[in-house]
Design an enzyme around this catalytic site. Sequence first.
Site, PDB file in Angstrom:
ATOM      1  N   ASP A 196     -34.437  19.936  47.094  1.00 30.65           N
ATOM      2  CA  ASP A 196     -35.054  20.218  45.801  1.00 30.65           C
ATOM      3  C   ASP A 196     -36.299  19.331  45.716  1.00 30.65           C
ATOM      4  O   ASP A 196     -36.193  18.106  45.614  1.00 30.65           O
ATOM      5  CB  ASP A 196     -34.068  19.881  44.676  1.00 30.65           C
ATOM      6  N   HIS A 197     -37.468  19.960  45.757  1.00 29.76           N
ATOM      7  CA  HIS A 197     -38.720  19.199  45.847  1.00 29.76           C
ATOM      8  C   HIS A 197     -38.984  18.344  44.606  1.00 29.76           C
ATOM      9  O   HIS A 197     -39.792  17.417  44.655  1.00 29.76           O
ATOM     10  CB  HIS A 197     -39.898  20.159  46.086  1.00 29.76           C
ATOM     11  N   ARG A 198     -38.300  18.614  43.513  1.00 28.18           N
ATOM     12  CA  ARG A 198     -38.470  17.791  42.312  1.00 28.18           C
ATOM     13  C   ARG A 198     -37.856  16.410  42.506  1.00 28.18           C
ATOM     14  O   ARG A 198     -38.247  15.443  41.849  1.00 28.18           O
ATOM     15  CB  ARG A 198     -37.833  18.469  41.101  1.00 28.18           C
TER      16      ARG A 198
END
Length: 448
Positions: free
Chosen positions: A420-422
């Site tokens: 999850d790039h967040r």
Amino acid sequence: MDVLMPQLGETVAEGKIKVWFKSLGDTVAAGDNLFEIETDKVSMEVPAITGGVLSEIRAQEGDVVPVGGVVAVIGDSASAALAAGAKAAPAKAAVPAPVTAAAPAAKAPEAPKPPAAPAPAPKRSTVAMDPMREVRTPERNFGPVRLPNGVTVTPLARRLAFEAGVNLAQVKGSGPHGRIIAGDVQAAMASGSGRAAVSSGPTLAQVKALYKHVPYEEVTLDGMRKVIAKRLVEASQTVPHFYLSMDVNIDRVMALREELNASAPKNAAGAPSFKLSLNDLIVKAFALALTQIPAANAVWAEDRILRFQQADIGVAVAIEGGLLTPVVRNADTKSVFTISTEMRDFATRARDRKLKPDEYQGGAAAISNLGMYGIREFSAIINPPHATILAIGAGERRPVENGQGGVSFATKMTVTLSCDHRVVDGALGAQLLGAFKSVMEAPATMLI
């Protein structure tokens, strides 16, 4: 006293009455099992919390009832005669209708707490978002919220609205002080009011029209498959995935596994007391990697990141009609033998739908292993709110160049980390995958 559909975990919105153990007019004692329910994840017997006479049954076997909906009524001894009369009434005497989305369940009390105490929450730290990482996302932390007009929305109502695409600003609350409760959202869903404009693909009629000259069989979706489909779409559309792959040499870890299994003490029947699988060692290695790269041992929580001080690993278990992901708590501090024992128990009870909600909820990361099916490599979809999932491919002998410029063979396994790039940036994901590779290729560190 009303008997309500219990809340079996934060993500369970409804339950299906599988079987009744009591009949109308039966005397019930506190603790007697009344009925068995089936949710998208588990089957569970529901006991009575008070004694009396089962004076009403409002939901029949096969009916689906929202959490907090009235399933039956237990009256005092004075209700016995009325219940007996209803029991003896002609078949055309209607039993009260099951609870539906637009039924009076809208005014039912808020869902009760689960009967079993939840597992202790893992230690965690809260990381405030810096402006660089600020990302606007759909509401996913389903706590109570107050709308701009001052109206309060309960957690269950908020989650139902999110999943169904209902605009809460267009829902009229029927709770105290105008509070929006689950029944209000269900009524809006039934009427179509407040529905957000969301494309959900072709309709049933449109799909059938494409195959009107082709024979086919219609398979009705059960609760589990419906929830899996909904959550996979949600995850793929709202979680910014990226993927990292790496080859891991597993010759040494396979040798360690064989040595440990060969040394297992025998029981009275002559069978080994344990049998480690490669997956047990993978769980341990991934847990150690998360503790080595603590910034990746985290989840996304609406406007911040929660970082954990223990490694809780979800492990995907395939069952009929779908899959469950039981969580191995504190996998970084448990021995591989303890992990192996827990996983065998989890797998058995998962297939029987007997896992408790606290056994498959939570965790910061997960593992999905398709290597036993011969899959060389694949990419898995993250199970929110997890930040990562590790996809395990099959181990196979591959040619590799040795230090002298010649060719030798080694057992390699391709693993792919979905991030999850967040929460996990590219470099951080690469560090986590590298730490996992290091533990797997020096497996003695798992036994320290």
